[in-house]
Design a protein around this motif. Structure first.
Motif: not given
Length: 306
Positions: A2-14, A22-23, A27-28, A43-49
């Motif tokens: 859960m903590a990692l999910a929050d960190e990704l939501k707050n810091t990752l930029t697609a 995909a992002w 998030l949805a 989700t089939n996530v692109p390699s860059s993401l």
């Protein structure tokens, strides 16, 4: 998670349409109540993401790992695993096997605090190359040393791959080493594809051998959801009915299903409950409450058995 999910939501930029699409789906799914692993797996996530997720995951966990290292070095952190290792080595056994899907180095720190050697598939040193098929023999004086073999089936924070494809283990710092990528397997649809590559493949093979020949198994906080660990554990329990102990704050539905269908007859599972600890055995499949105790916790379990 859960903590990692929050960190990704707050810091990752697609970036770009493919990443953003995909992002947004991930998030949805998180907003609808899915866990991080479940959301990434849909989700089939692109390699860059994927690379961005890996790097942000590495940065997040590394910060906590280095703080733990500091406390361990100062003697400010208690490791129940250290006490357990010391207890198991009060025997003629020279090797223990520890299988973990975690990237952090809690197991390594615990072995160090217990004053024993550990092996993770790399030679000793600072710029550590792969161990090779023959393995490393650890010695204390003229005698073989007690060793904990740690099989990190999803990689480790200190494993990296260089631009030329070389795989090394490097001292951990707060920033990624330039020109290197973390060798960790994050949740998602690409998880099982990546583990066909080294060093994950060798780690999984070592874990399979350890589980496939184990005379007993202790599971700490494991949810019985990982296809890299599960098959050999199920096979061993069915073939040899090995003694199995499971400790967890809350046993997952997958754990309870495993106990019902695959654990054999020699198991003990302990989880927290309002009145103390609920214990499950083959004879008591629905569990019985042991009042006013916390035997489900590793530290209290050690007090009981060591």
């Amino acid at each position: 998670m859960m903590a990692l999910a929050d960190e990704l939501k707050n810091t990752l930029t697609a970036e770009g349409c493919e990443e953003q699409e995909a992002w947004n789906r991930i998030l949805a799914d998180l907003a609808n109540g899915d866990g991080l692993e479940e959301a990434l797996g849909k989700t089939n996530v692109p390699s860059s993401l994927i690379q961005k997720i890996v790097e942000r995951t590495w940065l997040t966990i590394t910060a906590d790992d280095l703080a733990l290292l500091q406390r361990a070095a100062l003697g400010e952190e208690a490791f129940p695993l250290s006490e357990f290792i010391r207890g198991l080595f009060r025997s003629t056994n020279n090797t223990l096997h520890l299988v973990t899907p975690n990237y952090d180095r809690v197991a390594e720190y615990a072995v160090d605090v217990a004053d024993h050697f550990h092996g993770t598939g790399f030679v000793p040193g600072l710029i550590r190359r792969r161990e090779g098929a023959d393995g490393i023999t650890f010695r204390r004086g003229n005698h073989p040393a007690r060793v904990v073999r740690i099989w990190k089936v999803h990689g480790s924070l200190d494993w990296f791959q260089g631009k030329q494809g070389q795989i090394v283990s490097l001292p951990l710092s707060r920033e990624l080493p330039a020109e290197f990528s973390p060798m960790i397997v994050t949740p998602g649809v690409s998880k099982y594809e990546r583990t066909h590559d080294e060093p994950f493949r060798s780690a999984i093979q070592g874990a399979d051998l350890a589980l496939g020949t184990a005379n007993s198994v202790l599971c700490i906080g494991y949810g019985f959801r990982d296809r890299h660990i599960q098959p050999k554990l199920v096979e061993r329990c069915r073939q040899k009915n090995v003694p199995l102990v499971v400790l967890a704050r809350t046993l997952t539905d997958e754990t309870k299903e495993f106990l019902r269908t695959s654990a054999g007859t020699s198991y003990l599972a302990l989880e927290s409950c309002e009145d103390g600890t609920r214990a499950y055995t083959y004879e008591i499949p629905n569990g019985a409450v042991i009042e006013n105790c916390e035997f489900w916790s590793f530290a209290k379990f050690n007090d009981l058995v060591l």
